[in-house]
Design an enzyme around this catalytic site. Structure first.
Site, short mmCIF file in Angstrom:
data_model
loop_
_atom_site.label_atom_id
_atom_site.label_comp_id
_atom_site.label_asym_id
_atom_site.label_seq_id
_atom_site.Cartn_x
_atom_site.Cartn_y
_atom_site.Cartn_z
CE1 TYR A 77 -3.42 2.67 0.85
CE2 TYR A 77 -2.13 3.17 2.59
CZ TYR A 77 -3.23 3.62 1.76
OH TYR A 77 -3.78 4.57 2.28
CD GLU A 82 -8.70 8.73 6.43
OE1 GLU A 82 -8.72 8.39 7.67
OE2 GLU A 82 -7.72 8.21 5.88
CD1 TRP A 92 -3.69 1.99 6.10
CD2 TRP A 92 -6.03 2.33 6.38
NE1 TRP A 92 -4.32 1.95 4.86
CE2 TRP A 92 -5.56 2.26 4.93
CE3 TRP A 92 -7.46 2.59 6.55
CZ2 TRP A 92 -6.43 2.38 3.92
CZ3 TRP A 92 -8.35 2.79 5.52
CH2 TRP A 92 -7.88 2.54 4.16
#
Length: 211
Positions: free
Chosen positions: A39, A61, A69
């Protein structure tokens, strides 16, 4: 990041970039986990200017709040399937039946408030088209300068611009868009460059000079 950047709690505040086994320098959060590394190397900090792309990242988010995350990133394929690839028009048309479907989906984060906020935000995204669109609103808050962090503790968690962006989005009907999550969004979509100065990804977005 959080759509995108790892949670602030996961950061080792005094750490600089680490040299990984492939010889490339990365921040500690992207140095070991293969998913986070991929990522970081290919997506985080790269410009996102499409309506659908920004709606997805704002949505993720919101779901990330209170979680890592990494958790959201692993669930992202399931989120995309559950929310029709985050097509704003489709999500805005969701009914109570869709809400119950989402609440029963173990592949995503089953939080009713966040699900309802995502549907409401989809409607707000569609409405914004008459005023120039979501990308124009978001990118109008790009600052004139970007941070130059050497260690993770040099990176702010919010800024004047992220506060203004959160306020602007809330005024248009968006929910779960606080200054901290919007700063993470700005990092993730390349509005600012918070790659550490010695990271191999510094300046990769093309939006900012390497230093």
């Amino acid at each position: 990041m959080s759509l995108q950047t790892p949670s602030i709690a996961a950061r080792h505040a005094e750490s600089g970039a680490l040299i990984c086994e492939d010889g490339l320098a990365r921040p500690p959060w992207a140095a070991t986990d293969p998913l986070l590394r991929a990522y970081y190397d290919t997506e985080w900090g790269m410009p996102v200017r499409s309506e659908q792309g920004l709606f997805e990242r704002i949505s993720l988010e919101a779901f990330q709040a209170g979680l890592s995350w990494a958790t959201i990133l692993r669930k992202r394929p399931a989120f995309r399937e559950a929310f029709d690839e985050f097509d704003p028009e489709k999500v805005a048309a969701y009914t109570d039946r869709d809400i119950e479907r989402l609440m029963a989906d173990s592949g995503i984060v089953r939080n009713r408030q966040k699900i309802l906020a995502t549907i409401s935000n989809a409607g707000a995204t569609v409405t914004l088209r008459a005023e120039g669109g979501l990308p124009a609103l978001v990118w109008s808050h790009q600052p004139r300068e970007t941070p130059r962090p050497r260690i993770l503790s040099d990176i702010p968690t919010r800024s004047r611009e992220s506060q203004a962006l959160a306020k602007a989005l809330r005024s248009k009907g968006f929910a779960f868009v606080g200054p901290t999550s919007m700063y993470a969004l700005m990092e993730a979509i390349g509005m600012i460059d918070t790659h550490l100065l010695d990271s191999h990804r510094r300046g990769s977005s093309g939006t900012w000079k390497r230093l």
